[in-house]
Write a protein that holds these residues in place. Structure first.
Motif, PDB file in Angstrom:
ATOM      1  N   GLY A 139       0.778  -1.106   0.040  1.00 14.67           N
ATOM      2  CA  GLY A 139       0.028  -0.087   0.034  1.00 14.67           C
ATOM      3  C   GLY A 139       0.785   1.335   0.034  1.00 14.67           C
ATOM      4  O   GLY A 139       2.028   1.198   0.040  1.00 14.67           O
ATOM      5  N   ALA A 140       0.183   2.563  -0.172  1.00 18.77           N
ATOM      6  CA  ALA A 140       0.970   3.431   0.265  1.00 18.77           C
ATOM      7  C   ALA A 140       1.562   3.842   1.399  1.00 18.77           C
ATOM      8  O   ALA A 140       1.098   3.269   2.506  1.00 18.77           O
ATOM      9  N   PRO A 141       2.653   4.240   1.596  1.00 17.91           N
ATOM     10  CA  PRO A 141       3.379   4.617   2.835  1.00 17.91           C
ATOM     11  C   PRO A 141       2.558   4.905   4.061  1.00 17.91           C
ATOM     12  O   PRO A 141       2.640   4.402   5.030  1.00 17.91           O
ATOM     13  N   ALA A 142       1.731   5.908   3.753  1.00 14.51           N
ATOM     14  CA  ALA A 142       0.894   6.463   4.914  1.00 14.51           C
ATOM     15  C   ALA A 142      -0.298   5.394   5.345  1.00 14.51           C
ATOM     16  O   ALA A 142      -0.177   4.997   6.619  1.00 14.51           O
ATOM     17  N   GLU A 143      -0.754   4.746   4.407  1.00 14.77           N
ATOM     18  CA  GLU A 143      -1.518   3.660   4.721  1.00 14.77           C
ATOM     19  C   GLU A 143      -0.803   2.278   5.443  1.00 14.77           C
ATOM     20  O   GLU A 143      -1.366   1.656   6.349  1.00 14.77           O
ATOM     21  N   ILE A 144       0.484   2.147   5.043  1.00 14.65           N
ATOM     22  CA  ILE A 144       1.169   0.983   6.052  1.00 14.65           C
ATOM     23  C   ILE A 144       1.558   1.611   7.226  1.00 14.65           C
ATOM     24  O   ILE A 144       1.294   0.630   8.008  1.00 14.65           O
ATOM     25  N   TYR A 145       1.649   2.641   7.315  1.00 18.81           N
ATOM     26  CA  TYR A 145       2.277   3.261   8.640  1.00 18.81           C
ATOM     27  C   TYR A 145       0.955   3.258   9.630  1.00 18.81           C
ATOM     28  O   TYR A 145       0.895   2.869  10.750  1.00 18.81           O
ATOM     29  N   LEU A 146      -0.273   3.745   8.927  1.00 19.17           N
ATOM     30  CA  LEU A 146      -1.328   4.224   9.784  1.00 19.17           C
ATOM     31  C   LEU A 146      -2.114   3.069  10.049  1.00 19.17           C
ATOM     32  O   LEU A 146      -2.984   2.658  10.997  1.00 19.17           O
ATOM     33  N   ASN A 147      -2.179   2.216   9.067  1.00 18.78           N
ATOM     34  CA  ASN A 147      -3.178   0.943   8.983  1.00 18.78           C
ATOM     35  C   ASN A 147      -2.377  -0.360   8.609  1.00 18.78           C
ATOM     36  O   ASN A 147      -2.869  -1.145   7.796  1.00 18.78           O
ATOM     37  N   PRO A 148      -1.514  -0.852   9.583  1.00 21.15           N
ATOM     38  CA  PRO A 148      -0.883  -1.948   9.486  1.00 21.15           C
ATOM     39  C   PRO A 148      -1.812  -3.079   9.586  1.00 21.15           C
ATOM     40  O   PRO A 148      -2.774  -3.188  10.541  1.00 21.15           O
ATOM     41  N   SER A 149      -1.744  -4.065   8.539  1.00 17.43           N
ATOM     42  CA  SER A 149      -2.741  -5.160   8.646  1.00 17.43           C
ATOM     43  C   SER A 149      -2.506  -6.316   9.380  1.00 17.43           C
ATOM     44  O   SER A 149      -3.060  -7.156   9.862  1.00 17.43           O
ATOM     45  N   THR A 150      -1.125  -6.504   9.738  1.00 16.94           N
ATOM     46  CA  THR A 150      -0.578  -7.595  10.681  1.00 16.94           C
ATOM     47  C   THR A 150       0.146  -7.117  11.555  1.00 16.94           C
ATOM     48  O   THR A 150       0.776  -5.949  11.537  1.00 16.94           O
ATOM     49  N   LYS A 151       0.343  -7.900  12.566  1.00 13.40           N
ATOM     50  CA  LYS A 151       1.398  -7.626  13.727  1.00 13.40           C
ATOM     51  C   LYS A 151       2.688  -7.503  13.245  1.00 13.40           C
ATOM     52  O   LYS A 151       3.412  -6.480  13.657  1.00 13.40           O
ATOM     53  N   PHE A 152       3.122  -8.284  12.209  1.00  9.32           N
ATOM     54  CA  PHE A 152       4.489  -8.107  11.667  1.00  9.32           C
ATOM     55  C   PHE A 152       4.794  -6.739  11.002  1.00  9.32           C
ATOM     56  O   PHE A 152       5.704  -6.146  11.201  1.00  9.32           O
ATOM     57  N   VAL A 153       3.711  -6.332  10.180  1.00 12.18           N
ATOM     58  CA  VAL A 153       3.823  -4.933   9.553  1.00 12.18           C
ATOM     59  C   VAL A 153       4.123  -4.122  10.525  1.00 12.18           C
ATOM     60  O   VAL A 153       4.846  -2.988  10.457  1.00 12.18           O
ATOM     61  N   ALA A 154       3.026  -4.013  11.490  1.00 11.55           N
ATOM     62  CA  ALA A 154       3.072  -2.883  12.567  1.00 11.55           C
ATOM     63  C   ALA A 154       4.460  -2.889  13.287  1.00 11.55           C
ATOM     64  O   ALA A 154       4.842  -1.829  13.523  1.00 11.55           O
ATOM     65  N   ASP A 155       4.938  -4.179  13.634  1.00 15.16           N
ATOM     66  CA  ASP A 155       6.142  -4.119  14.319  1.00 15.16           C
ATOM     67  C   ASP A 155       7.321  -3.789  13.491  1.00 15.16           C
ATOM     68  O   ASP A 155       8.280  -3.025  13.694  1.00 15.16           O
ATOM     69  N   PHE A 156       7.144  -3.902  12.064  1.00 16.73           N
ATOM     70  CA  PHE A 156       8.354  -3.725  11.340  1.00 16.73           C
ATOM     71  C   PHE A 156       8.496  -2.027  10.901  1.00 16.73           C
ATOM     72  O   PHE A 156       9.476  -1.476  10.644  1.00 16.73           O
ATOM     73  N   VAL A 157       7.194  -1.676  10.801  1.00 17.01           N
ATOM     74  CA  VAL A 157       6.985  -0.244  10.275  1.00 17.01           C
ATOM     75  C   VAL A 157       7.479   0.901  11.050  1.00 17.01           C
ATOM     76  O   VAL A 157       7.828   1.904  10.730  1.00 17.01           O
ATOM     77  N   GLY A 158       7.283   0.287  12.502  1.00 16.63           N
ATOM     78  CA  GLY A 158       7.489   1.548  13.363  1.00 16.63           C
ATOM     79  C   GLY A 158       7.444   0.929  14.685  1.00 16.63           C
ATOM     80  O   GLY A 158       7.192  -0.265  14.840  1.00 16.63           O
ATOM     81  N   VAL A 159       8.083   1.560  15.719  1.00 22.24           N
ATOM     82  CA  VAL A 159       8.201   1.267  16.984  1.00 22.24           C
ATOM     83  C   VAL A 159       6.575   1.249  17.672  1.00 22.24           C
ATOM     84  O   VAL A 159       6.070   2.314  17.716  1.00 22.24           O
TER      85      VAL A 159
END
Lengths: 354, 288
Positions: free
Chosen positions: A216-236
């Motif tokens: 997805g778009a960067p903001a979407e990935i950052y604000l709406n991570p769809s899995t725990k892995f993404v949430a963990d990887f994209v930001g603290v």
């Protein structure tokens, strides 16, 4: 159909599955980043597109044509390596000219094209230097110019900035973006640096274990991570393991957490609440009334890191550590380790992952 | 990616480090310099007097000149063949992956363990007139075993036997080159559109050139000086310098001075050829 299309691509090395039925579609002219930890398959994806190896199964299309029946040369792909891979025995000029010579261009065209590229990357005065006489950042520019010289259909960048120091890295990041915009070349950028990925890309594909977890778009990935892995990887992030109680309340460590839970969840299901440190507010004792406030917990400061404009404080609530980011201030600096504080979780920004 | 540089050594420490060189310096002095000086001194003596007679004899007698010619012919041939075979072999071994590589490299070094005499005799056992390959060929194609094996005892036979211990040396030298080669260069060249030939010439060759030069110099030096294998195979039947030196110190009319002069000239010739070769090509390969 995208300009670059990977369909059900799998690749294993011995017992290790590098890519597991990967599907990816890259639009013409966009800059797409493959973001993930080492071993997630991002470099393998690049090497497959470049033609340095063949997938075990699946199909790859570039500009509508089946890439698997094309030679490396025919694919016309510009690639920039992490270690630059400049030819050490050739001058800057000859490095950039290499692809044009190999493709039999006229001497005049070679001279013009190389000159134009060297000017674009701002090192026309170093044309006769050897790569070893350049700084890391300059070498990276030459590598970029060399890849662009053949007017590639696709530009592949494999961790191009990871060997550079932070300052040069940040500068080159914008320059790569500018050059990519100007040339309009379809680009796949591989990195493990989430900040780099978010700042440079049109779209980001977060990869894990040979698959794309989220695209997805960067903001979407950052604000709406769809899995725990993404949430963990994209930001603290803080991950609160909780169970649903009713539609508006979760139970976490014996506390009530007021939070709208996704519809369709039955009570007593396990969920993960993802909350960014900047959405955890920190108060000194007495600074905020303890009665009548929701999602307010008492804890003890277990550590703090000064990060410049913000300060990250670790607060232990019961046995769980919650990270809280605040604007750096005298109040935050004065917090002592072991001091009792209140944290308030702004659950309107929280994300519930099942 | 970060390459860590060597820790700078403080002055006092450095002096201390020199102590470790003492054994090496002693060995070089005792077993290289001192003997060489003695050999040089004796080569300049004729019937107890200082004279260039030994050198004069070598430069005027056909026997000696032709021995140098055969030695050079043999060594240049073995070096060329050994280098050309060793490079692709080392590449294949390196590309087999680490596990196969370990196994193949240990197998490669086995020929280096045997003395030259053993190598010579093993070739007689295999390719001699009653050698087992010779006998198989006789059975299959009805060849004359004596005629077939005769080549083994000429300088051409020595080429085959020398390659047995020269090729492994080339492979071992080259493995280091492949290990430090940046394989991304290959991918970069190919994706830029270079053919395999162009990639080899412009990218691979310049990178491995120093090892090729080092390896082939080693091959040349080793075959100029090799004695055991030649002796076992041909006795003194082939006129090469090491065998000629042997005949001067072992057989009836012992002529030590002549042998010493031959040894000095062999040393000078080999060293200077290697030096000129390395100068010539190292320069060229670093410039390009």
């Amino acid at each position: 159909m995208g300009y670059i299309e990977l369909r059900n691509v799998s690749k294993r090395f011995g017992k290790v599955v590098a890519l597991d039925n990967l599907n990816l579609s890259v639009e013409k002219g966009e800059l797409l980043t493959l973001l993930g930890p080492s071993g997630c398959g991002k470099t393998t994806t690049l090497r497959l597109i470049a033609g340095f190896m063949k997938p075990d199964s699946g199909e790859i299309y570039i500009d509508g044509k089946n890439a698997l029946s094309m030679s490396i040369k025919e694919r016309k792909i510009g690639i920039v390596f992490q270690n630059y891979a400049l030819f050490p025995n050739l001058s800057v000029f000859e490095n950039v000219a290499f692809g044009l010579r190999a493709r039999g261009e006229s001497e005049r065209k070679i001279r013009d094209k190389v000159q134009q590229l060297l000017e674009m990357i701002g090192i026309a005065d170093k044309a006769s230097s050897l790569p070893s006489e350049l700084s890391g950042g300059q070498q990276q520019r030459v590598a970029l110019a060399r890849a662009l010289a053949i007017e590639p259909k696709v530009l592949l960048l494999d961790e191009p900035l990871s060997a550079l120091d932070a300052k040069v890295r940040n500068m080159l990041r914008f320059e790569i973006k500018r050059i990519q915009r100007e040339s309009g070349v379809t680009t796949i950028y591989v990195t493990h640096d989430q900040e780099e990925a978010l700042s440079i890309s049109d779209r980001v594909a977060v990869m894990n274990k040979g698959r794309i977890e989220q695209l997805g778009a960067p903001a979407e990935i950052y604000l709406n991570p769809s899995t725990k892995f993404v949430a963990d990887f994209v930001g603290v992030n803080n991950f609160l393991e909780a169970v649903t109680w009713n539609g508006e309340t979760l139970l976490w460590e014996g506390y009530q957490l007021k939070l709208k839970t996704p519809v369709g969840l039955t009570p007593n299901s396990k969920v993960t609440v993802v909350i960014r440190p900047e959405d955890v507010l920190l108060f000194k004792l007495g600074e905020i009334p303890e009665e009548g406030e929701e999602n307010l917990f008492r804890g003890r400061v277990s550590g703090k890191i000064f990060l410049g404009p913000i300060t990250r404080v670790a607060v232990k609530v019961k046995e769980k550590v919650i990270l809280s980011d605040s604007i750096s201030s005298e109040k935050i600096f004065s917090l002592a380790e072991g001091e009792e504080v209140m944290v308030k979780i702004d659950t309107s920004k929280a994300k519930v992952i099942t | 990616m970060g390459k860590r540089g060597l820790r700078p050594v403080k002055m006092g420490e450095r002096r201390y480090l020199y102590l470790f060189l003492i054994p090496l310096i002693m060995i070089i002095t005792l077993f290289l310099l001192v003997p060489l000086i003695f050999v040089l001194r004796d080569s300049l003596l004729s019937q107890g007097r200082l004279s260039l007679a030994n050198y004069y004899a070598i430069f005027t007698k056909r026997l000696y000149l032709s021995s140098f010619k055969t030695s050079l012919l043999l060594s240049l041939t073995t070096t060329a063949i050994g280098t050309l075979i060793g490079i692709p072999l080392s590449y294949v071994i390196y590309r087999r992956g680490p596990r196969a590589q370990d196994l193949l490299l240990s197998l490669t070094s086995i020929p280096l363990v045997f003395s030259g005499l053993v190598v010579g005799f093993s070739f007689i056992v295999i390719l001699g007139s009653s050698g087992f390959i010779t006998l198989i060929l006789k059975k299959l194609f009805n060849i004359n075993p004596v005629e077939f094996s005769a080549f083994l005892f000429t300088w051409k036979g020595l080429v085959i036997a020398y390659l047995y211990f020269l090729i492994p040396r080339m492979i071992l030298t080259m493995t280091a080159a492949w290990a430090s080669f940046d394989w991304n260069l290959l991918d970069a060249a190919l994706s830029l559109g270079a053919s395999y030939t162009l990639t080899f010439r412009k990218v691979i060759l310049p990178a491995i050139a120093p090892s090729v030069i080092a390896g082939s110099s080693l091959l040349f030096a080793v075959s100029m000086g090799a004695f055991g294998t030649a002796f076992a195979l041909t006795g003194t039947g082939v006129n090469i310098v090491p065998l000629l030196i042997y005949t001067h110190i072992s057989e009836v009319g012992i002529e030590l001075g002549r042998a010493d002069a031959l040894a000095i000239l062999l040393t000078l010739l080999t060293t200077s050829i290697v030096m000129i070769y390395e100068r010539l090509f190292v320069r060229r390969s670093t410039r390009v």
